[in-house]
Design a protein around this motif. Structure first.
Motif, PDB file in Angstrom:
ATOM      1  N   HIS A   7       1.218  -1.272  -0.362  1.00 42.85           N
ATOM      2  CA  HIS A   7      -0.120   0.067   0.128  1.00 42.85           C
ATOM      3  C   HIS A   7       0.869   1.397   0.266  1.00 42.85           C
ATOM      4  N   GLN A   8       0.441   2.256  -1.133  1.00 42.11           N
ATOM      5  CA  GLN A   8       1.725   3.379  -0.945  1.00 42.11           C
ATOM      6  C   GLN A   8      -0.288   4.720  -1.149  1.00 42.11           C
ATOM      7  N   GLN A   9       0.781   5.386   0.453  1.00 39.49           N
ATOM      8  CA  GLN A   9      -0.848   6.702   0.364  1.00 39.49           C
ATOM      9  C   GLN A   9      -0.432   7.459   0.430  1.00 39.49           C
ATOM     10  N   ASN A  10      -0.687   9.224  -0.404  1.00 37.68           N
ATOM     11  CA  ASN A  10       0.428  10.560   0.304  1.00 37.68           C
ATOM     12  C   ASN A  10      -1.750  10.894   0.439  1.00 37.68           C
ATOM     13  N   PHE A  11      -1.786  11.017   1.841  1.00 38.34           N
ATOM     14  CA  PHE A  11      -2.237  12.330   2.609  1.00 38.34           C
ATOM     15  C   PHE A  11      -2.196  13.608   2.328  1.00 38.34           C
ATOM     16  N   THR A  12      -1.414  13.794   3.251  1.00 33.07           N
ATOM     17  CA  THR A  12      -1.105  15.349   2.055  1.00 33.07           C
ATOM     18  C   THR A  12       0.057  15.250   1.265  1.00 33.07           C
ATOM     19  N   PRO A  13       1.245  17.111   0.362  1.00 36.65           N
ATOM     20  CA  PRO A  13       2.237  16.379  -0.138  1.00 36.65           C
ATOM     21  C   PRO A  13       3.386  15.989   0.699  1.00 36.65           C
ATOM     22  N   THR A  14       2.971  16.197   2.271  1.00 37.27           N
ATOM     23  CA  THR A  14       3.432  15.918   3.707  1.00 37.27           C
ATOM     24  C   THR A  14       3.548  15.325   4.169  1.00 37.27           C
ATOM     25  N   MET A  15       2.765  14.213   3.910  1.00 44.92           N
ATOM     26  CA  MET A  15       2.533  12.823   5.016  1.00 44.92           C
ATOM     27  C   MET A  15       2.196  12.481   3.808  1.00 44.92           C
ATOM     28  N   ARG A  16       3.277  10.550   4.244  1.00 48.77           N
ATOM     29  CA  ARG A  16       2.682   9.606   3.495  1.00 48.77           C
ATOM     30  C   ARG A  16       3.075   8.814   3.832  1.00 48.77           C
ATOM     31  N   LEU A  17       1.823   7.286   3.448  1.00 47.89           N
ATOM     32  CA  LEU A  17       2.276   5.943   4.729  1.00 47.89           C
ATOM     33  C   LEU A  17       3.046   5.089   3.081  1.00 47.89           C
ATOM     34  N   SER A  18       3.787   4.350   4.100  1.00 40.42           N
ATOM     35  CA  SER A  18       4.302   3.052   2.626  1.00 40.42           C
ATOM     36  C   SER A  18       3.918   1.530   3.155  1.00 40.42           C
ATOM     37  N   ALA A  19       3.909   1.287   2.826  1.00 42.67           N
ATOM     38  CA  ALA A  19       3.650  -0.505   3.478  1.00 42.67           C
ATOM     39  C   ALA A  19       4.083  -1.237   2.653  1.00 42.67           C
ATOM     40  N   GLN A  20       4.702  -2.819   3.234  1.00 44.59           N
ATOM     41  CA  GLN A  20       5.274  -3.339   2.509  1.00 44.59           C
ATOM     42  C   GLN A  20       4.890  -5.001   3.697  1.00 44.59           C
ATOM     43  N   LEU A  21       3.933  -5.507   3.824  1.00 49.04           N
ATOM     44  CA  LEU A  21       3.687  -6.790   4.350  1.00 49.04           C
ATOM     45  C   LEU A  21       3.269  -7.981   3.602  1.00 49.04           C
ATOM     46  N   SER A  22       4.028  -8.981   4.384  1.00 48.68           N
ATOM     47  CA  SER A  22       3.985 -10.577   4.061  1.00 48.68           C
ATOM     48  C   SER A  22       4.421 -11.311   4.954  1.00 48.68           C
ATOM     49  N   PHE A  23       3.239 -12.425   5.160  1.00 46.14           N
ATOM     50  CA  PHE A  23       3.112 -13.026   5.664  1.00 46.14           C
ATOM     51  C   PHE A  23       2.704 -14.983   4.972  1.00 46.14           C
ATOM     52  N   PHE A  24       3.528 -15.399   5.938  1.00 44.48           N
ATOM     53  CA  PHE A  24       3.727 -17.020   5.051  1.00 44.48           C
ATOM     54  C   PHE A  24       3.145 -18.093   6.391  1.00 44.48           C
ATOM     55  N   SER A  25       3.170 -19.137   6.394  1.00 44.41           N
ATOM     56  CA  SER A  25       2.770 -19.541   7.571  1.00 44.41           C
ATOM     57  C   SER A  25       3.689 -20.919   7.250  1.00 44.41           C
ATOM     58  N   SER A  26       4.719 -21.050   6.330  1.00 43.18           N
ATOM     59  CA  SER A  26       6.464 -22.102   6.430  1.00 43.18           C
ATOM     60  C   SER A  26       6.817 -21.667   5.271  1.00 43.18           C
ATOM     61  N   LYS A  27       8.059 -22.621   5.225  1.00 44.81           N
ATOM     62  CA  LYS A  27       9.585 -22.361   4.784  1.00 44.81           C
ATOM     63  C   LYS A  27       8.581 -22.929   3.694  1.00 44.81           C
ATOM     64  N   SER A  28       8.300 -24.472   4.036  1.00 46.22           N
ATOM     65  CA  SER A  28       7.254 -25.196   2.415  1.00 46.22           C
ATOM     66  C   SER A  28       6.289 -24.506   2.058  1.00 46.22           C
ATOM     67  N   TYR A  29       5.679 -23.310   2.125  1.00 44.65           N
ATOM     68  CA  TYR A  29       4.999 -22.789   1.558  1.00 44.65           C
ATOM     69  C   TYR A  29       5.319 -21.966   0.420  1.00 44.65           C
ATOM     70  N   VAL A  30       7.035 -21.179   0.890  1.00 39.21           N
ATOM     71  CA  VAL A  30       7.593 -21.007  -0.092  1.00 39.21           C
ATOM     72  C   VAL A  30       8.501 -21.871  -1.280  1.00 39.21           C
ATOM     73  N   GLN A  31       8.704 -22.810  -0.743  1.00 37.27           N
ATOM     74  CA  GLN A  31       9.178 -23.930  -1.678  1.00 37.27           C
ATOM     75  C   GLN A  31       7.965 -24.716  -2.515  1.00 37.27           C
ATOM     76  N   ASN A  32       6.526 -24.390  -2.352  1.00 33.21           N
ATOM     77  CA  ASN A  32       5.581 -25.202  -3.311  1.00 33.21           C
ATOM     78  C   ASN A  32       5.525 -24.303  -3.604  1.00 33.21           C
ATOM     79  N   THR A  33       5.356 -22.977  -3.485  1.00 36.12           N
ATOM     80  CA  THR A  33       4.588 -22.156  -4.435  1.00 36.12           C
ATOM     81  C   THR A  33       5.240 -20.855  -5.686  1.00 36.12           C
ATOM     82  N   THR A  34       6.483 -20.461  -4.639  1.00 39.37           N
ATOM     83  CA  THR A  34       7.277 -19.495  -5.742  1.00 39.37           C
ATOM     84  C   THR A  34       8.778 -20.134  -6.470  1.00 39.37           C
TER      85      THR A  34
END
Length: 885
Positions: A357-384
């Motif tokens: 998520h990226q959001q500019n509320f005003t020219p001087t106020m900004r929100l940036s978010a990069q969030l990732s949640f995995f159940s386990s290592k095996s999900y990455v191995q079996n998916t990515t």
């Protein structure tokens, strides 16, 4: 004479009658038109009132121009004549002849004719126009060399589309038309049919239609349907569709189909990709639906199905309000049924959640978010299938809200960070992390004064404050620690001649809600050491520490102008610096920040009571510090001379060497007062080679345990310095285009585009999803070599030496071979090699990728359509990978 006058009166009366019929007034001259090689007609009348003027001399190109006349004798032009309402300029030309039938309001064009009206351009052997009905008829002429065929057949270009056929009927007013043996192109797609009927501006009906993105004749593949409906710049709808390869139909038709005519966002079913997996069986992947909600939001729902029972569900919601906010929310759930060595099947449930998520509320106020949640290592191995992601054991997330004040320059930041170890399952979160900073202020400076300042007006003050609350989950146990830190820096930078003097005072104060207490429980059960018990003491504490210092620096230059071999000058920039820092011994009992305990041997061990807290104080050192530091920077540059014989020649500035060294001497230390000497170096040979490295040296001798002792090497006859660590790296990037660009202009560096970031339409990319190969690049090569040597302990050392390469080249203009990997010279083994072979099949693309060895060994084969509108039309097959061998 009388007969002649009578004959002239008859002609004049005939002209008046003709003009009366046409309701137009005649110009002063009326001369006869005779057929010529090429004629042009321009019509600009918006009603039936028009006058034509003819040229007064006969040449190769005659023109008739019909324009409205401003005359009191004309009738009211505000009343539009519905029978003749041409609303813009019409241009027409023909190579043979042009006939304008005045009474019938028709025009005939013969021989390579052309008609332009608005954005429509019609070319044909013969064109016939009816200005009353607005119909245009066009057709070709028989081809004498090919019996039964026609040449110069009608071609209508309108906007970005073109239509061609044997005969054509088109109405300029309604936009409707009819074409036989027709074909048309639109943004990389082509459809044709025995008959095409245009029913309105954007809709066509095609009989015995053929649709393809292949430009070859005949096409390598195409879709055939007896009936098609085409919506211009949107889609083609058809039923009972047969897919042909090389003229051979696929045995099973599709009951219906919707084909996009342009790339971009649009709602519709996402066709699945068919393939085979060695562990999960045959599969259909990425089958689902894409919903383009509006211009700002869309939703992607896909699923994977395997014949051995496994399945996956994925979703991605994207949003983008321009200049305001944008991002995506994606999730995945996977149910895997893996076969165990004993033949049993074990289910495994895995999931993932990803937020961007990226959001500019005003020219001087900004929100940036990069969030990732995995159940386990095996999900990455079996998916990515991203090799770097598959080899990584960590997942990082962060979100930051920042606010700045333009007038004062103050800034506020509120952030969240999360680290997840996919192997152990441990989680470390910072929730929240609040910081506030005030940039440098000059409290003693007069308003508006920037020059001729007093010494005290150069004194500046900066402030940084931070609050952190950390949550740690280790082996299922949750612990929470928090703290507040204030940092104040006071400095000045007055100039004394050629020197810049920078005195500074650094102060830090920490507030904690607990501290630790340590004591010895005796020797460990295995007898190898001391068993130390650590416990938390909940208590509000303040920790204050400081450091004072002063730094003096200058800069001087040296210049050498050889004016030989195209070298204009060589310059050296030397930046010496000397500084002194002092901080007291905060481990003394009077400060109250350190404590001690007796180990099982009765030795006193000193420890920091706040060593486990967040926001550790940077100046809370054990032992007094009185450091005299030295640093020296050297930069060597070269400037090439301008070639007087070449007016486009320019000066080039080349960095030859960047060299720096630093060390310090601690007056307060009881021994080993000199620090290690650090040497950094970097150079770049134009755009071809890049060298960089670091070396660390010690002045002291060592004992049998490998620790430094308070004896200089030179006093022991072992030389002046001892190398304790060495790091060196060299890299180069070469390509055919780079050599071409260098040959054209040596001042221009080759800029290679970086790999595009992972597509937002897929949460995970594949090991084999590397983008389309560039067949226009004959070859490219990237090489890097890295060597490291560590010998802090003279009795033992560690080192590494490896080379990495990424090379691709064209075997022919349609075959490309790529190989990537690295080689460990010490282990004498190849690491993560990958081989890729690509074949350009005109409108199709074939890729074969092979990972021959390693945990993720396997292969991937695909044949797919190049056109983005049909990117999901492909056949894939994967071999076994993710082997935990």
């Amino acid at each position: 004479m009388k007969g002649d006058n009578y004959f002239l009166m008859k002609i004049f009366f005939l002209i008046i009658v003709v003009f009366a019929i046409l309701n137009i007034s005649c110009s002063h001259s009326t001369e006869m038109l005779s057929p010529v090689n090429k004629s042009t007609v321009r019509i600009t009348s918006k009603d039936s009132l028009a006058v034509w003027d003819t040229t007064k001399s006969q040449v190769n190109k005659d023109s008739v121009k019909i324009t409205p006349k401003d005359s009191l004798a004309l009738r009211d032009t505000t009343k539009k004549n519905k029978s003749f309402d041409v609303d813009t300029v019409i241009y027409s030309s023909s190579r043979d002849s042009l006939f304008f039938h005045v009474n019938k309001k028709k025009m005939d064009l013969y021989g390579n004719s052309e008609l332009k009206y608005k954005d429509a351009d019609l070319k044909s052997a013969n064109i016939f126009i009816d200005f009353v009905t607005h119909d245009v008829n066009a057709y070709g002429v028989p081809n004498d060399s090919l019996p039964g065929k026609f040449k110069n057949t009608p071609v209508l270009a309108q906007g970005s589309e073109s239509y061609d056929g044997e005969t054509m009927i088109y109405n300029f007013n309604t936009g409707r038309g009819y074409i036989t043996s027709a074909s048309t192109k639109s943004e990389g797609t082509k459809y044709s049919g025995d008959k095409i009927k245009k029913v309105d501006k954007d809709t066509y009906f095609v009989k015995d239609g053929v649709f393809t993105t292949c430009t070859e004749i005949p096409p390598h593949y195409y879709f055939y349907a007896s009936e098609m409906k085409v919506i211009e710049k949107q889609e083609i709808d058809a039923q009972w569709i047969w897919l042909y390869f090389g003229g051979v139909p696929f045995p099973i038709p599709l009951p219906f189909g919707v084909f996009p005519l342009q790339s971009g966002r649009r709602s519709g079913i996402i066709p699945p990709a068919f393939g085979q997996d060695a562990t999960k069986g045959y599969y259909l992947s990425h089958f689902g639906y894409f919903w383009a909600i509006n211009d700002y939001y869309d939703l992607n729902l896909t699923s994977d199905y395997y014949t051995r029972g496994s399945y996956a569900l994925n979703t991605l919601f994207r949003y983008n309000e321009k200049y305001d906010f944008g991002g995506s929310i994606g999730g995945g759930y996977k149910m895997l049924y893996d076969e165990n060595p004993d033949g049993t099947i074990s289910p495994d449930k895995e999931w993932e959640l990803a937020i961007n998520h990226q959001q500019n509320f005003t020219p001087t106020m900004r929100l940036s978010a990069q969030l990732s949640f995995f159940s386990s290592k095996s999900y990455v191995q079996n998916t990515t299938m991203d090799l770097d992601q598959a080899l990584s054991n960590d997942v990082y997330s962060n979100a930051t809200l920042t606010k700045t004040w333009d007038e004062s320059g103050n800034s506020l930041s509120l952030s969240y960070s999360r680290h997840q170890d996919l192997v152990t399952g441990d989680i470390d979160e910072m929730l929240p992390d609040l910081s506030f900073s005030i940039p440098q202020q000059y409290p003693f400076r007069r308003n508006g004064i920037t020059s001729n300042l007093k010494w005290y007006e150069n004194i500046g003050v900066t402030y940084n404050g931070e609050f952190e609350n950390e949550r740690e989950k280790t082996n299922g146990d949750l612990s929470i620690i928090g703290g507040i830190q204030h940092e104040i820096t006071i400095n000045a930078s007055p100039k004394l001649g050629y020197f810049t003097i920078q005195p500074n005072i650094n102060y830090a104060e920490d507030w904690y809600n607990k501290q630790i207490n340590m004591y010895s429980a005796g020797i460990t059960s295995d007898g190898t050491g001391d068993s130390v018990i650590t416990s938390d003491v909940h208590k509000i504490s303040e920790v204050r520490a400081f450091q004072v210092g002063v730094t003096a620096s200058t800069k001087f230059y040296g210049m050498f102008q050889p004016n030989i071999l195209g070298i204009s000058a060589i310059r050296q920039i030397v930046t010496p610096s000397i500084g002194y820092n002092f901080s007291p011994d905060f481990s003394k009992a009077g400060w109250g920040y350190y404590s001690s305990y007796k180990d099982y041997q009765g030795q006193t061990e000193i420890y920091n009571k706040f060593q486990n807290e967040v926001l550790s104080n940077p100046y809370l050192n054990q032992g007094e510090q009185q450091n005299l530091s030295f640093s020296m920077g050297n930069e060597f540059d070269m400037k090439t001379a301008v070639d007087p014989s070449d007016t486009t020649s320019k000066e080039n500035k080349i960095q030859l060497l960047n060299l720096s060294a630093n060390f310090y001497y601690n007056f307060a230390a009881d021994s080993i007062k000199f620090s290690n000497i650090s040497l950094n170096y970097h150079t770049q040979a134009g755009d071809w080679l890049n060298f960089q490295g670091n070396s660390t040296f010690s002045l002291y001798d060592w004992n049998s345990a490998g620790s430094n002792i308070n004896k200089f090497l030179v006093d022991e006859g072992k030389g002046l310095l001892r190398l304790t660590s060495f790091i060196f790296g060299v890299s180069t990037s070469l390509s055919a285009d780079k050599f071409k660009s260098a040959a054209k202009d040596s001042t221009k560096s080759n800029i290679q585009s970086e790999a595009f970031s992972p597509s937002q339409t897929n949460i995970n990319k594949g090991i084999y999803d590397q983008g389309d190969p560039d067949f226009t690049m004959p070859w490219s090569l990237t090489l890097s070599y890295n060597y490291s040597f560590d010998k802090i302990n003279p009795s033992s050392s560690t080192q590494s030496s490896n080379v990495s390469a990424n090379m691709d080249f064209n075997l022919t203009h349609q075959w490309k071979f790529s190989v990537a990997g690295s080689y460990d010279f010490l282990a004498k083994q190849v690491i993560a090699p990958q081989i890729r072979i690509s074949r350009d099949l005109e409108c199709w693309l074939m890729n074969f990728t092979w990972n021959p060895i390693g945990t993720y060994s396997g292969y991937y084969f695909e044949i797919r359509v190049k056109a983005p509108q049909l990117q999901d039309l492909k056949v894939t097959k994967t071999g076994e990978f993710y082997n935990d061998k």
